[in-house]
Enzyme design. Structure first.
Site, PDB file in Angstrom:
ATOM      1  N   LYS A 236      30.668  43.016  19.533  1.00 51.72           N
ATOM      2  CA  LYS A 236      29.381  42.937  20.247  1.00 51.72           C
ATOM      3  C   LYS A 236      29.319  41.562  20.911  1.00 51.72           C
ATOM      4  CE  LYS A 236      24.525  44.187  19.599  1.00 51.72           C
ATOM      5  NZ  LYS A 236      24.351  45.022  20.787  1.00 51.72           N
TER       6      LYS A 236
ATOM      7  N   ARG B 149      28.464  42.952  10.933  1.00 47.44           N
ATOM      8  CA  ARG B 149      29.076  43.248  12.243  1.00 47.44           C
ATOM      9  C   ARG B 149      29.258  41.959  13.043  1.00 47.44           C
ATOM     10  NH1 ARG B 149      26.122  47.538  16.064  1.00 47.44           N
ATOM     11  NH2 ARG B 149      24.640  45.819  16.250  1.00 47.44           N
TER      12      ARG B 149
ATOM     13  N   GLU C  13      30.033  56.260  25.108  1.00 52.15           N
ATOM     14  CA  GLU C  13      28.677  55.968  24.619  1.00 52.15           C
ATOM     15  C   GLU C  13      27.781  55.781  25.827  1.00 52.15           C
ATOM     16  OE1 GLU C  13      28.362  52.210  22.533  1.00 52.15           O
ATOM     17  OE2 GLU C  13      29.809  51.238  23.846  1.00 52.15           O
TER      18      GLU C  13
HETATM   19  N1  PXG Z   1      26.367  50.624  22.193  1.00 54.18           N
HETATM   20  C1  PXG Z   1      26.194  49.464  22.827  1.00 54.18           C
HETATM   21  C2  PXG Z   1      27.089  49.098  23.946  1.00 54.18           C
HETATM   22  C3  PXG Z   1      25.179  48.599  22.409  1.00 54.18           C
HETATM   23  O1  PXG Z   1      24.990  47.438  23.027  1.00 54.18           O
HETATM   24  C4  PXG Z   1      24.547  50.223  20.723  1.00 54.18           C
HETATM   25  C5  PXG Z   1      25.582  51.017  21.171  1.00 54.18           C
HETATM   26  C6  PXG Z   1      23.726  50.675  19.545  1.00 54.18           C
HETATM   27  O2  PXG Z   1      23.993  49.870  18.407  1.00 54.18           O
HETATM   28  P1  PXG Z   1      22.881  49.555  17.313  1.00 54.18           P
HETATM   29  O3  PXG Z   1      23.573  48.715  16.311  1.00 54.18           O
HETATM   30  O4  PXG Z   1      21.757  48.852  18.006  1.00 54.18           O
HETATM   31  O5  PXG Z   1      22.457  50.857  16.762  1.00 54.18           O
HETATM   32  C7  PXG Z   1      24.319  48.983  21.357  1.00 54.18           C
HETATM   33  C8  PXG Z   1      23.213  48.101  20.902  1.00 54.18           C
HETATM   34  C9  PXG Z   1      19.469  44.504  24.124  1.00 54.18           C
HETATM   35  C10 PXG Z   1      19.880  45.327  23.003  1.00 54.18           C
HETATM   36  O6  PXG Z   1      18.826  43.486  23.882  1.00 54.18           O
HETATM   37  C11 PXG Z   1      21.120  45.922  22.985  1.00 54.18           C
HETATM   38  C12 PXG Z   1      21.476  46.693  21.901  1.00 54.18           C
HETATM   39  C13 PXG Z   1      20.597  46.873  20.883  1.00 54.18           C
HETATM   40  C14 PXG Z   1      19.364  46.259  20.918  1.00 54.18           C
HETATM   41  C15 PXG Z   1      18.995  45.491  21.984  1.00 54.18           C
HETATM   42  O7  PXG Z   1      19.754  44.833  25.265  1.00 54.18           O
HETATM   43  N2  PXG Z   1      22.705  47.258  21.907  1.00 54.18           N
END
Ligand code: PXG
Length: 296
Positions: free
Chosen positions: A149, A50, A182
């Site tokens: 991301k 990703r 989301e």
């Molecule tokens: N949507 C958004 C906008 C995110 O930032 C997810 C969904 C979930 O994706 P994953 O791949 O984690 O299942 C995210 C993930 C942080 C932090 O440090 C942010 C995320 C994940 C872990 C830590 O704020 N975002």
């Protein structure tokens, strides 16, 4: 703590980013958040893939191969001797002139932190959490593809501020058409009439690694699964609702905008998926090599 910074491991006091780095000046960069569970880097390859997809879209050439970034991530975890950790992998456009033009940045900055992150308390998994709908809308794909991301999280941060002001841990974000995209750092699912549903990515969702793992677990347990279009009406009238994310894992939702979801308790489908996820998280990924005496 040792930080991987531009090709080598350095003590955290020495891991510094320039004030001229475009990641800081303009949010020009990308990142990944990855968990390590009992020495297993959960779905490491999916996270690094990703990262490379995000890089491709923003025209950022990571100065290492995918395999090298993967190896550097593993090296960082092993050097810190952490069996349970949160990894933050960041690639910025690098140091350049003032002014947004990225051609002034010859070399991207790449660093990897292996540390911990504030997690939801265990009671959230037993009692479920309340949500509100944020008035801040998710940036539409037409403007900035939410599948990237990127280091531009202000949109999500504004929605998170709304959630915290309302006294809840997370907020639903709608797209410009008023459909569910989301949450601020989590994907969202509902269970109704024997079907598991989650918004399509094109509704404005990040392709969450946990979202994908959950879809796979649901398939394996024979659930009917649909990536679809959802409105708040669907959420309010769901039998069950839950969020997925690297930090949250699978967290049950019991109220949305003051409406009780189902019977107001985490539902059986959610709890079953959570139990399955907790098995998967230690088995599916890359096993790091930790000195058993030093591991913490
Ligand atoms: N949507 C958004 C906008 C995110 O930032 C997810 C969904 C979930 O994706 P994953 O791949 O984690 O299942 C995210 C993930 C942080 C932090 O440090 C942010 C995320 C994940 C872990 C830590 O704020 N975002």
């Amino acid at each position: 703590m040792l930080i991987y910074m531009d090709g080598k491991l350095v003590p955290d006091e020495e891991a510094k980013v320039s004030v001229f780095d475009h990641g800081l000046l303009y949010g020009d960069g990308i990142f990944e958040g990855i968990r390590v569970y009992e020495g297993n880097v959960f779905r490491l390859r999916a996270h690094i893939e990703r990262l490379y997809e995000s890089a491709k879209t923003i025209g950022l050439e990571i100065p290492m191969s995918l395999e090298e970034v993967e190896a550097a991530t593993v090296e960082t975890v092993e050097a810190n001797g952490m069996a349970n950790a949160y990894i933050r992998l960041v690639v910025t456009r690098g140091r350049g002139d003032l002014g947004i033009d990225p051609t002034s940045c010859p070399t991207p900055t790449l660093f990897i932190i292996c540390s911990t992150i504030q997690l939801y308390p265990e009671e959230f998994y037993e009692t479920g959490i309340p949500l509100i709908t944020a008035s801040t809308r998710r940036i539409p794909m037409e403007c900035l593809d939410p599948r990237i991301k990127s280091l531009n999280y202000l949109n999500n941060i504004l929605a998170k501020i709304e959630a915290k002001k309302a006294g809840v841990p997370e907020a639903v974000m709608l797209n410009l058409s008023g459909r569910v995209a989301e949450c601020t750092a989590d994907n969202i699912f509902i269970w109704r009439n024997g079907k598991l549903k989650t918004p399509r990515l094109t509704e404005g969702a990040l392709p969450g690694v946990t979202r994908w793992a959950t879809l796979e677990l649901a398939h394996e347990s024979g659930l009917r699964v649909k990536e679809t279009v959802l409105g708040l009406h669907d959420l309010y009238n769901a039998e069950e609702c839950f969020l997925t994310g690297t930090g949250a894992e699978i967290v049950p939702v019991v109220t949305i905008d003051g409406r009780q979801i189902g019977d107001g308790k985490p539902g059986p489908t959610t709890l079953d998926l959570l139990a399955r996820f907790r098995k998967l998280r230690v088995s599916d990924g890359y096993k790091v090599n930790l000195d058993p005496a030093a591991a913490r």
